[in-house]
Design a protein around this motif. Structure first.
Motif, PDB file in Angstrom:
ATOM      1  N   ARG A  58      29.748 -37.929 -92.027  1.00 38.73           N
ATOM      2  CA  ARG A  58      28.559 -37.758 -92.870  1.00 38.73           C
ATOM      3  C   ARG A  58      28.349 -38.998 -93.716  1.00 38.73           C
ATOM      4  O   ARG A  58      29.309 -39.624 -94.159  1.00 38.73           O
ATOM      5  CB  ARG A  58      28.745 -36.552 -93.790  1.00 38.73           C
ATOM      6  N   TRP A  59      27.095 -39.343 -93.933  1.00 38.69           N
ATOM      7  CA  TRP A  59      26.717 -40.441 -94.812  1.00 38.69           C
ATOM      8  C   TRP A  59      25.818 -39.864 -95.891  1.00 38.69           C
ATOM      9  O   TRP A  59      24.856 -39.143 -95.593  1.00 38.69           O
ATOM     10  CB  TRP A  59      25.962 -41.531 -94.058  1.00 38.69           C
ATOM     11  N   LEU A  60      26.149 -40.158 -97.151  1.00 41.41           N
ATOM     12  CA  LEU A  60      25.374 -39.632 -98.268  1.00 41.41           C
ATOM     13  C   LEU A  60      24.887 -40.784 -99.148  1.00 41.41           C
ATOM     14  O   LEU A  60      25.644 -41.724 -99.421  1.00 41.41           O
ATOM     15  CB  LEU A  60      26.238 -38.687 -99.115  1.00 41.41           C
ATOM     16  N   LEU A  61      23.643 -40.703 -99.560  1.00 39.03           N
ATOM     17  CA  LEU A  61      23.107 -41.643-100.526  1.00 39.03           C
ATOM     18  C   LEU A  61      23.460 -41.102-101.897  1.00 39.03           C
ATOM     19  O   LEU A  61      23.162 -39.941-102.208  1.00 39.03           O
ATOM     20  CB  LEU A  61      21.596 -41.778-100.363  1.00 39.03           C
ATOM     21  N   CYS A  62      24.123 -41.925-102.723  1.00 36.23           N
ATOM     22  CA  CYS A  62      24.652 -41.446-103.996  1.00 36.23           C
ATOM     23  C   CYS A  62      24.196 -42.328-105.151  1.00 36.23           C
ATOM     24  O   CYS A  62      23.958 -43.519-104.983  1.00 36.23           O
ATOM     25  CB  CYS A  62      26.185 -41.458-103.975  1.00 36.23           C
ATOM     26  N   ARG A  63      24.113 -41.706-106.315  1.00 34.06           N
ATOM     27  CA  ARG A  63      23.850 -42.424-107.556  1.00 34.06           C
ATOM     28  C   ARG A  63      24.810 -41.869-108.591  1.00 34.06           C
ATOM     29  O   ARG A  63      24.879 -40.660-108.811  1.00 34.06           O
ATOM     30  CB  ARG A  63      22.408 -42.219-108.012  1.00 34.06           C
ATOM     31  N   ASP A  64      25.560 -42.772-109.239  1.00 30.66           N
ATOM     32  CA  ASP A  64      26.486 -42.294-110.260  1.00 30.66           C
ATOM     33  C   ASP A  64      25.791 -42.262-111.617  1.00 30.66           C
ATOM     34  O   ASP A  64      24.619 -42.633-111.749  1.00 30.66           O
ATOM     35  CB  ASP A  64      27.785 -43.103-110.268  1.00 30.66           C
ATOM     36  N   ASP A  65      26.502 -41.805-112.630  1.00 29.45           N
ATOM     37  CA  ASP A  65      25.918 -41.655-113.967  1.00 29.45           C
ATOM     38  C   ASP A  65      25.476 -42.977-114.579  1.00 29.45           C
ATOM     39  O   ASP A  65      24.634 -42.995-115.475  1.00 29.45           O
ATOM     40  CB  ASP A  65      26.905 -40.958-114.902  1.00 29.45           C
ATOM     41  N   ASP A  66      26.037 -44.081-114.105  1.00 27.54           N
ATOM     42  CA  ASP A  66      25.657 -45.407-114.604  1.00 27.54           C
ATOM     43  C   ASP A  66      24.464 -45.982-113.862  1.00 27.54           C
ATOM     44  O   ASP A  66      24.028 -47.088-114.152  1.00 27.54           O
ATOM     45  CB  ASP A  66      26.838 -46.378-114.493  1.00 27.54           C
ATOM     46  N   GLY A  67      23.944 -45.252-112.867  1.00 26.81           N
ATOM     47  CA  GLY A  67      22.780 -45.705-112.119  1.00 26.81           C
ATOM     48  C   GLY A  67      23.099 -46.502-110.875  1.00 26.81           C
ATOM     49  O   GLY A  67      22.199 -46.933-110.168  1.00 26.81           O
ATOM     50  N   ARG A  68      24.385 -46.718-110.581  1.00 30.75           N
ATOM     51  CA  ARG A  68      24.771 -47.467-109.374  1.00 30.75           C
ATOM     52  C   ARG A  68      24.453 -46.627-108.151  1.00 30.75           C
ATOM     53  O   ARG A  68      24.768 -45.439-108.081  1.00 30.75           O
ATOM     54  CB  ARG A  68      26.261 -47.786-109.403  1.00 30.75           C
ATOM     55  N   VAL A  69      23.801 -47.246-107.167  1.00 29.82           N
ATOM     56  CA  VAL A  69      23.437 -46.564-105.927  1.00 29.82           C
ATOM     57  C   VAL A  69      24.330 -47.097-104.812  1.00 29.82           C
ATOM     58  O   VAL A  69      24.525 -48.309-104.686  1.00 29.82           O
ATOM     59  CB  VAL A  69      21.946 -46.791-105.594  1.00 29.82           C
ATOM     60  N   PHE A  70      24.868 -46.190-104.018  1.00 23.43           N
ATOM     61  CA  PHE A  70      25.762 -46.566-102.933  1.00 23.43           C
ATOM     62  C   PHE A  70      25.701 -45.511-101.847  1.00 23.43           C
ATOM     63  O   PHE A  70      25.139 -44.434-102.041  1.00 23.43           O
ATOM     64  CB  PHE A  70      27.211 -46.741-103.429  1.00 23.43           C
ATOM     65  N   VAL A  71      26.278 -45.831-100.704  1.00 28.25           N
ATOM     66  CA  VAL A  71      26.384 -44.873 -99.605  1.00 28.25           C
ATOM     67  C   VAL A  71      27.836 -44.431 -99.522  1.00 28.25           C
ATOM     68  O   VAL A  71      28.752 -45.255 -99.579  1.00 28.25           O
ATOM     69  CB  VAL A  71      25.923 -45.502 -98.269  1.00 28.25           C
ATOM     70  N   LEU A  72      28.041 -43.140 -99.409  1.00 28.80           N
ATOM     71  CA  LEU A  72      29.378 -42.577 -99.254  1.00 28.80           C
ATOM     72  C   LEU A  72      29.527 -42.122 -97.814  1.00 28.80           C
ATOM     73  O   LEU A  72      28.747 -41.293 -97.334  1.00 28.80           O
ATOM     74  CB  LEU A  72      29.571 -41.401-100.215  1.00 28.80           C
ATOM     75  N   HIS A  73      30.502 -42.706 -97.107  1.00 28.38           N
ATOM     76  CA  HIS A  73      30.788 -42.293 -95.734  1.00 28.38           C
ATOM     77  C   HIS A  73      31.980 -41.357 -95.788  1.00 28.38           C
ATOM     78  O   HIS A  73      33.057 -41.724 -96.263  1.00 28.38           O
ATOM     79  CB  HIS A  73      31.107 -43.499 -94.851  1.00 28.38           C
ATOM     80  N   LYS A  74      31.786 -40.125 -95.306  1.00 29.57           N
ATOM     81  CA  LYS A  74      32.872 -39.149 -95.240  1.00 29.57           C
ATOM     82  C   LYS A  74      33.235 -38.966 -93.771  1.00 29.57           C
ATOM     83  O   LYS A  74      32.466 -38.415 -92.990  1.00 29.57           O
ATOM     84  CB  LYS A  74      32.442 -37.811 -95.847  1.00 29.57           C
ATOM     85  N   ALA A  75      34.423 -39.459 -93.417  1.00 26.30           N
ATOM     86  CA  ALA A  75      34.889 -39.347 -92.038  1.00 26.30           C
ATOM     87  C   ALA A  75      35.221 -37.889 -91.716  1.00 26.30           C
ATOM     88  O   ALA A  75      35.555 -37.099 -92.605  1.00 26.30           O
ATOM     89  CB  ALA A  75      36.124 -40.219 -91.830  1.00 26.30           C
ATOM     90  N   ASN A  76      35.139 -37.553 -90.425  1.00 21.69           N
ATOM     91  CA  ASN A  76      35.469 -36.186 -90.012  1.00 21.69           C
ATOM     92  C   ASN A  76      36.967 -35.944 -90.183  1.00 21.69           C
ATOM     93  O   ASN A  76      37.748 -36.879 -90.333  1.00 21.69           O
ATOM     94  CB  ASN A  76      35.005 -35.918 -88.577  1.00 21.69           C
ATOM     95  N   LEU A  77      37.354 -34.687 -90.194  1.00 28.29           N
ATOM     96  CA  LEU A  77      38.753 -34.337 -90.444  1.00 28.29           C
ATOM     97  C   LEU A  77      39.697 -34.895 -89.396  1.00 28.29           C
ATOM     98  O   LEU A  77      40.812 -35.313 -89.720  1.00 28.29           O
ATOM     99  CB  LEU A  77      38.908 -32.820 -90.549  1.00 28.29           C
ATOM    100  N   SER A  78      39.286 -34.943 -88.141  1.00 30.31           N
ATOM    101  CA  SER A  78      40.176 -35.465 -87.103  1.00 30.31           C
ATOM    102  C   SER A  78      40.408 -36.973 -87.259  1.00 30.31           C
ATOM    103  O   SER A  78      41.370 -37.506 -86.727  1.00 30.31           O
ATOM    104  CB  SER A  78      39.628 -35.153 -85.707  1.00 30.31           C
ATOM    105  N   SER A  79      39.544 -37.650 -88.004  1.00 31.82           N
ATOM    106  CA  SER A  79      39.722 -39.077 -88.287  1.00 31.82           C
ATOM    107  C   SER A  79      40.401 -39.297 -89.631  1.00 31.82           C
ATOM    108  O   SER A  79      40.463 -40.411 -90.116  1.00 31.82           O
ATOM    109  CB  SER A  79      38.367 -39.797 -88.296  1.00 31.82           C
ATOM    110  N   GLY A  80      40.848 -38.235 -90.244  1.00 30.61           N
ATOM    111  CA  GLY A  80      41.545 -38.354 -91.522  1.00 30.61           C
ATOM    112  C   GLY A  80      40.743 -37.852 -92.705  1.00 30.61           C
ATOM    113  O   GLY A  80      41.277 -37.681 -93.791  1.00 30.61           O
ATOM    114  N   GLY A  81      39.433 -37.673 -92.535  1.00 29.02           N
ATOM    115  CA  GLY A  81      38.612 -37.121 -93.593  1.00 29.02           C
ATOM    116  C   GLY A  81      38.457 -37.990 -94.830  1.00 29.02           C
ATOM    117  O   GLY A  81      38.105 -37.495 -95.883  1.00 29.02           O
ATOM    118  N   THR A  82      38.718 -39.270 -94.697  1.00 29.10           N
ATOM    119  CA  THR A  82      38.625 -40.142 -95.861  1.00 29.10           C
ATOM    120  C   THR A  82      37.173 -40.417 -96.238  1.00 29.10           C
ATOM    121  O   THR A  82      36.274 -40.374 -95.395  1.00 29.10           O
ATOM    122  CB  THR A  82      39.330 -41.488 -95.612  1.00 29.10           C
TER     123      THR A  82
END
Length: 64
Positions: free
Chosen positions: A16-40
């Motif tokens: 999964r790829w998520l577009l994220c914004r933290d409380d400081d306004g920084r925008v980034f993409v979070l890549h969540k690997a599937n569980l069989s790949s370690g889920g990192t």
């Protein structure tokens, strides 16, 4: 810190790829690997993600 997240892509293998914004306004993409790949979860700076999009077919399919 609470992130504001919106899923922008979900691959067939469960990554999964998520577009994220933290409380400081920084925008980034979070890549969540599937569980069989370690889920990192890996934060990717938005500019780096967009550069990768020029090369990666899976990223080119993102809606937008």
């Amino acid at each position: 810190m609470s992130d504001h997240q919106r899923e922008i892509y979900h691959s067939e293998n469960g990554d999964r790829w998520l577009l994220c914004r933290d409380d400081d306004g920084r925008v980034f993409v979070l890549h969540k690997a599937n569980l069989s790949s370690g889920g990192t979860a890996t934060e990717i700076e938005l500019g780096d993600f967009l550069e990768e999009a020029k090369q990666a077919p899976s990223i080119k399919r993102l809606p937008g």
